[in-house]
Design a protein around this motif. Structure first.
Motif, short mmCIF file in Angstrom:
data_model
loop_
_atom_site.label_atom_id
_atom_site.label_comp_id
_atom_site.label_asym_id
_atom_site.label_seq_id
_atom_site.Cartn_x
_atom_site.Cartn_y
_atom_site.Cartn_z
N ASN A 31 0.82 -1.21 0.00
CA ASN A 31 0.00 0.00 0.00
C ASN A 31 0.86 1.27 0.00
O ASN A 31 0.50 2.27 -0.61
N VAL A 32 2.01 1.24 0.66
CA VAL A 32 2.90 2.40 0.66
C VAL A 32 3.52 2.59 -0.72
O VAL A 32 3.64 3.72 -1.21
N ALA A 33 3.91 1.49 -1.37
CA ALA A 33 4.51 1.59 -2.70
C ALA A 33 3.51 2.15 -3.71
O ALA A 33 3.87 2.98 -4.55
N ILE A 34 2.26 1.71 -3.62
CA ILE A 34 1.24 2.21 -4.55
C ILE A 34 0.95 3.68 -4.28
O ILE A 34 0.87 4.49 -5.22
N LEU A 35 0.80 4.06 -3.03
CA LEU A 35 0.54 5.45 -2.69
C LEU A 35 1.71 6.35 -3.08
O LEU A 35 1.52 7.43 -3.66
N ASN A 36 2.92 5.92 -2.81
CA ASN A 36 4.11 6.68 -3.15
C ASN A 36 4.25 6.83 -4.67
O ASN A 36 4.54 7.92 -5.17
N GLY A 37 4.03 5.77 -5.40
CA GLY A 37 4.11 5.83 -6.86
C GLY A 37 3.04 6.73 -7.46
O GLY A 37 3.30 7.47 -8.40
N THR A 38 1.84 6.68 -6.90
CA THR A 38 0.76 7.53 -7.38
C THR A 38 1.06 9.00 -7.11
O THR A 38 0.87 9.85 -7.99
N LEU A 39 1.53 9.30 -5.93
CA LEU A 39 1.87 10.68 -5.58
C LEU A 39 3.01 11.20 -6.45
O LEU A 39 2.97 12.34 -6.93
N TRP A 57 9.64 10.10 -5.36
CA TRP A 57 9.47 8.65 -5.41
C TRP A 57 10.69 7.94 -4.81
O TRP A 57 10.54 7.00 -4.03
N LEU A 58 11.88 8.41 -5.17
CA LEU A 58 13.10 7.75 -4.69
C LEU A 58 13.23 7.85 -3.17
O LEU A 58 13.51 6.85 -2.50
N VAL A 59 12.99 9.03 -2.61
CA VAL A 59 13.10 9.21 -1.16
C VAL A 59 12.01 8.44 -0.44
O VAL A 59 12.26 7.74 0.55
N GLY A 60 10.76 8.53 -0.92
CA GLY A 60 9.65 7.82 -0.29
C GLY A 60 9.82 6.32 -0.33
O GLY A 60 9.58 5.62 0.67
N HIS A 61 10.26 5.80 -1.46
CA HIS A 61 10.44 4.35 -1.56
C HIS A 61 11.61 3.88 -0.71
O HIS A 61 11.53 2.82 -0.08
N SER A 62 12.67 4.68 -0.67
CA SER A 62 13.82 4.30 0.16
C SER A 62 13.45 4.26 1.64
O SER A 62 13.85 3.34 2.36
N LEU A 63 12.68 5.24 2.09
CA LEU A 63 12.23 5.24 3.48
C LEU A 63 11.31 4.06 3.78
O LEU A 63 11.39 3.45 4.85
#
Length: 90
Positions: A31-39, A57-63
């Motif tokens: 759910n975090v990956a989908i939300l982060n990718g959408t944002l 996307w890079l910072v959000g996915h890394s976190l």
């Protein structure tokens, strides 16, 4: 007839590995990956800010990957933490 101390007849159930592991996309919770990718897509495509969208996307996915490595259920733990009232605050 020997009785094995580890197993009782009739009480042995095979457990598939997918039932015990969290669902991750690229190492981050789904759910975090989908939300982060959408944002990031909204910022990158919708606002046409390509570099900030990619950085977001890079910072959000890394976190999210870092949090999932520490605890795959960190979102559920954080949501429960937010619901609790502070104990020692005045």
């Amino acid at each position: 007839m020997t009785i094995d101390s580890d197993f009782i007849a009739g009480f042995e159930v095979p457990l598939h590995r997918s039932l015990a592991e969290p669902i991750l996309l690229g190492g981050a919770p789904r759910n975090v990956a989908i939300l982060n990718g959408t944002l990031a897509a909204v910022v990158g495509l919708g606002l046409q800010l390509w570099i900030p969208g990619l950085v977001l996307w890079l910072v959000g996915h890394s976190l999210a990957v870092w949090g999932a490595r520490l605890d795959p259920q960190f979102l559920q733990v954080f949501a429960r933490h937010i619901k609790h009232r502070p104990l020692l605050d005045v």
